[in-house]
Design an enzyme around this catalytic site. Structure first.
Site, PDB file in Angstrom:
ATOM      1  N   LYS A  69      23.143   4.036   9.724  1.00  0.00           N
ATOM      2  CA  LYS A  69      22.494   3.607  10.965  1.00  0.00           C
ATOM      3  C   LYS A  69      21.060   4.121  11.090  1.00  0.00           C
ATOM      4  O   LYS A  69      20.357   3.700  12.005  1.00  0.00           O
ATOM      5  CB  LYS A  69      23.270   4.172  12.163  1.00  0.00           C
ATOM      6  CG  LYS A  69      24.747   3.828  12.185  1.00  0.00           C
ATOM      7  CD  LYS A  69      24.964   2.530  12.910  1.00  0.00           C
ATOM      8  CE  LYS A  69      26.438   2.280  13.145  1.00  0.00           C
ATOM      9  NZ  LYS A  69      26.629   1.005  13.859  1.00  0.00           N
ATOM     10  N   HIS A  82      34.856  -4.576  21.438  1.00  0.00           N
ATOM     11  CA  HIS A  82      34.286  -4.148  20.157  1.00  0.00           C
ATOM     12  C   HIS A  82      35.104  -3.004  19.554  1.00  0.00           C
ATOM     13  O   HIS A  82      35.466  -3.041  18.374  1.00  0.00           O
ATOM     14  CB  HIS A  82      32.838  -3.716  20.357  1.00  0.00           C
ATOM     15  CG  HIS A  82      32.199  -3.120  19.135  1.00  0.00           C
ATOM     16  ND1 HIS A  82      31.923  -3.866  18.005  1.00  0.00           N
ATOM     17  CD2 HIS A  82      31.809  -1.852  18.851  1.00  0.00           C
ATOM     18  CE1 HIS A  82      31.375  -3.076  17.083  1.00  0.00           C
ATOM     19  NE2 HIS A  82      31.296  -1.851  17.567  1.00  0.00           N
ATOM     20  N   GLU A 106      23.038  -4.844  21.217  1.00  0.00           N
ATOM     21  CA  GLU A 106      23.239  -3.797  22.218  1.00  0.00           C
ATOM     22  C   GLU A 106      22.192  -3.905  23.323  1.00  0.00           C
ATOM     23  O   GLU A 106      21.124  -4.476  23.128  1.00  0.00           O
ATOM     24  CB  GLU A 106      23.131  -2.402  21.576  1.00  0.00           C
ATOM     25  CG  GLU A 106      24.048  -2.240  20.371  1.00  0.00           C
ATOM     26  CD  GLU A 106      24.267  -0.786  19.963  1.00  0.00           C
ATOM     27  OE1 GLU A 106      23.912   0.114  20.754  1.00  0.00           O
ATOM     28  OE2 GLU A 106      24.787  -0.578  18.848  1.00  0.00           O
ATOM     29  N   ASP A 138      20.995  -2.500  16.551  1.00  0.00           N
ATOM     30  CA  ASP A 138      21.364  -1.299  15.796  1.00  0.00           C
ATOM     31  C   ASP A 138      21.817  -1.738  14.402  1.00  0.00           C
ATOM     32  O   ASP A 138      23.000  -1.868  14.122  1.00  0.00           O
ATOM     33  CB  ASP A 138      22.486  -0.562  16.544  1.00  0.00           C
ATOM     34  CG  ASP A 138      22.936   0.695  15.818  1.00  0.00           C
ATOM     35  OD1 ASP A 138      22.154   1.241  15.025  1.00  0.00           O
ATOM     36  OD2 ASP A 138      24.087   1.122  16.050  1.00  0.00           O
ATOM     37  N   TYR A 143      31.470   7.891   7.098  1.00  0.00           N
ATOM     38  CA  TYR A 143      31.614   8.140   8.539  1.00  0.00           C
ATOM     39  C   TYR A 143      32.624   9.228   8.884  1.00  0.00           C
ATOM     40  O   TYR A 143      32.586   9.764  10.003  1.00  0.00           O
ATOM     41  CB  TYR A 143      31.918   6.853   9.298  1.00  0.00           C
ATOM     42  CG  TYR A 143      33.365   6.464   9.429  1.00  0.00           C
ATOM     43  CD1 TYR A 143      34.037   5.850   8.386  1.00  0.00           C
ATOM     44  CD2 TYR A 143      34.066   6.699  10.614  1.00  0.00           C
ATOM     45  CE1 TYR A 143      35.349   5.481   8.501  1.00  0.00           C
ATOM     46  CE2 TYR A 143      35.392   6.330  10.742  1.00  0.00           C
ATOM     47  CZ  TYR A 143      36.038   5.715   9.687  1.00  0.00           C
ATOM     48  OH  TYR A 143      37.344   5.359   9.817  1.00  0.00           O
ATOM     49  N   TYR A 180      29.591   3.424  22.506  1.00  0.00           N
ATOM     50  CA  TYR A 180      30.602   2.579  21.863  1.00  0.00           C
ATOM     51  C   TYR A 180      31.453   2.055  23.017  1.00  0.00           C
ATOM     52  O   TYR A 180      32.648   2.253  23.061  1.00  0.00           O
ATOM     53  CB  TYR A 180      31.397   3.497  20.929  1.00  0.00           C
ATOM     54  CG  TYR A 180      32.338   2.881  19.935  1.00  0.00           C
ATOM     55  CD1 TYR A 180      31.954   1.862  19.077  1.00  0.00           C
ATOM     56  CD2 TYR A 180      33.649   3.369  19.817  1.00  0.00           C
ATOM     57  CE1 TYR A 180      32.830   1.353  18.138  1.00  0.00           C
ATOM     58  CE2 TYR A 180      34.534   2.869  18.874  1.00  0.00           C
ATOM     59  CZ  TYR A 180      34.113   1.852  18.041  1.00  0.00           C
ATOM     60  OH  TYR A 180      34.989   1.353  17.098  1.00  0.00           O
ATOM     61  N   GLU A 183      23.850  -5.110  15.158  1.00  0.00           N
ATOM     62  CA  GLU A 183      24.700  -4.862  16.320  1.00  0.00           C
ATOM     63  C   GLU A 183      23.892  -5.207  17.567  1.00  0.00           C
ATOM     64  O   GLU A 183      22.806  -4.655  17.780  1.00  0.00           O
ATOM     65  CB  GLU A 183      25.174  -3.400  16.370  1.00  0.00           C
ATOM     66  CG  GLU A 183      26.200  -3.085  15.286  1.00  0.00           C
ATOM     67  CD  GLU A 183      26.842  -1.704  15.425  1.00  0.00           C
ATOM     68  OE1 GLU A 183      26.270  -0.838  16.130  1.00  0.00           O
ATOM     69  OE2 GLU A 183      27.915  -1.508  14.834  1.00  0.00           O
TER      70      GLU A 183
HETATM   71 CA    CA Z   1      25.781   0.822  17.507  1.00  0.00          CA
END
Ligand code: CA
Length: 430
Positions: free
Chosen positions: A259, A140, A207, A239, A250, A135, A205
């Site tokens: 995820k 972000h 990445e 992702d 979460y 992360y 996402e």
């Molecule tokens: Ca991610």
């Protein structure tokens, strides 16, 4: 007739806007043309079938373990041999494919060794034993944090260590694999109760992933100053994320089913050696930010100047031949934490990384709105929809949408190198 340094005799390799120049030579695993899984080296419009190459007598001067690893059906064995072996193989491939070398170009088995890329399908480059997702973009983390905690977007630990979680390796798929819309628990208010059904807030996402080459023994951390030596290469990673599932699940232990249904990997692993000219020194931290602890600090630490782009094409756009709409443009050099810091932190507890393990950066977002690397940020939780080329609006992904990620490096005087695409089309929930 003179040849130009850095040029290749392979069709498509010298295109100024191509991804796969002689300076790149990414590796992957492909299937097709009646062959099983093969390790391939991509150049221009062709893929070198490494097994047939070795069997035809090429690479004879390389050590037997290198040749043997290249005839396998995944890159793990080759990755485990370490950077010295990777460099030897790369140097010999560069020589064979260079404009001045006729050994492979004029070889009677050339058509069996060099396969047109359009006839082959790209698979996962290696068996991924473990996958961790970080992360590491300050933009972000700040953007997402400010949506959920406007007064306190960054938690106190964030600038002291690269935050991450252990992801799921079994559902990592190769580019081009369809992505089924997941179902799960969602709530209409924060306290519940939940209902079960297809996600309504499906997101991507953007990445960058680092595939580990040699790794480390249990209990023996990798130091930050030599962490990059362990990286076989970089790939693009999508992702996929179900935001409504994520919101309900979460806390307290982090992302789980939001995820784990799929992550898509691009097919060609771009080596750290190919990326060498595109390293940029890690800048000084902004005034007021804490210096990293010693185990995360290296004088030689670098970021990578890699351009990143996300596009979406709806199913109607693909039918009509409308080009995909570019959603964002960013750069991997905008990260706060480096790959070396992620590896050093991950192993600082003694945790072992193995050949083929994947460490992903987390969503790469820059400072400007058009460089935000997921729809949650790009549409600011759906409050600023984007318009696609077919005139329809998107807050989150719809069935039939194809998400296409691309990455490349280019600078005046240097050959361009690219990652190829990381693609996936959303199919309806079961
Ligand atoms: Ca991610």
């Amino acid at each position: 007739m003179t040849s130009i340094a850095g040029q290749s005799w392979v069709e498509g390799a010298n295109d100024a806007d191509g991804d796969f120049s002689l300076a790149n030579l990414p590796m992957g695993v492909v299937a097709g043309e009646g062959r099983g899984l093969r390790i391939g080296v991509r150049i221009g419009a062709f893929i070198v079938d490494c097994r047939v190459l070795v069997e035809a007598g090429f690479l004879a001067q390389l050590d037997e373990p290198i040749r043997s690893a290249l005839t396998g059906d995944s890159l793990n064995a080759f990755m485990s041999l370490g950077r010295g072996a990777w460099r030897k193989a790369r140097a010999e491939m560069t020589r064979l494919l260079g404009a001045e070398c006729a050994e492979l170009r004029d070889h009677p088995q050339r058509k069996s060794i060099m396969l047109p890329e359009w006839g082959m399908s790209v698979r996962l480059p290696c068996t991924i034993g473990d996958y961790s997702d970080f992360y590491a973009s300050l933009n972000h983390a700040t953007n997402v944090g400010s949506m959920f905690r406007p007064d306190n977007p960054l938690l106190p630990n964030w600038k002291h260590m690269p935050i991450g979680y252990h992801g799921r390796a079994s559902s990592i798929v190769a580019t081009g694999t369809p992505i089924r819309r997941p179902s799960g628990q969602t709530v209409s208010n924060d306290a519940g109760p939940p209902t079960f059904g297809p996600t309504k807030l499906l997101d991507y996402e953007l990445e960058v992933g680092a595939l580990i080459g040699t790794g480390n023994a249990l209990g023996e951390p990798i130091t930050v100053d030599c962490a990059l030596e362990n990286v076989f290469g970089l790939v693009l990673l999508n992702d996929w994320s179900a935001r409504d599932l994520q919101k309900w699940e979460y806390q307290p232990l982090g992302p789980f089913l939001a995820k784990n249904f799929a992550s898509t990997l691009s097919g060609w692993v771009v080596s750290v050696d190919a990326l060498e000219p595109y390293r940029v020194p890690l800048p000084a931290r902004p005034t007021g930010d804490p210096e990293p602890l010693a185990y995360l600090r290296a004088a030689n630490d670098v970021l990578f100047d890699v351009h990143l782009e996300v596009s979406i094409a709806s199913s109607a756009m693909r039918s009509a031949g409308t080009p995909a709409t570019r959603i964002s443009r960013g750069n991997f050099k905008d990260m706060y934490w480096t790959i070396a810091q992620m590896i050093a932190h991950h192993t600082s507890s003694g945790c072992n990384l193995r050949p083929g393990d994947l460490l992903a950066s987390g969503t790469v977002s820059g400072a400007s709105p058009d460089s935000r690397g997921c729809l949650l940020e790009r549409t600011w939780r759906g409050s600023e929809p984007i318009t696609l080329g077919d005139g329809t609006e998107r807050k989150f992904l719809q069935d039939g949408d194809e998400v296409i990620m691309r990455a490349w490096c280019e600078r005046d005087g240097l050959p361009r190198i690219g990652f190829g695409a990381c693609r996936g089309i959303i199919t309806p929930a079961r």
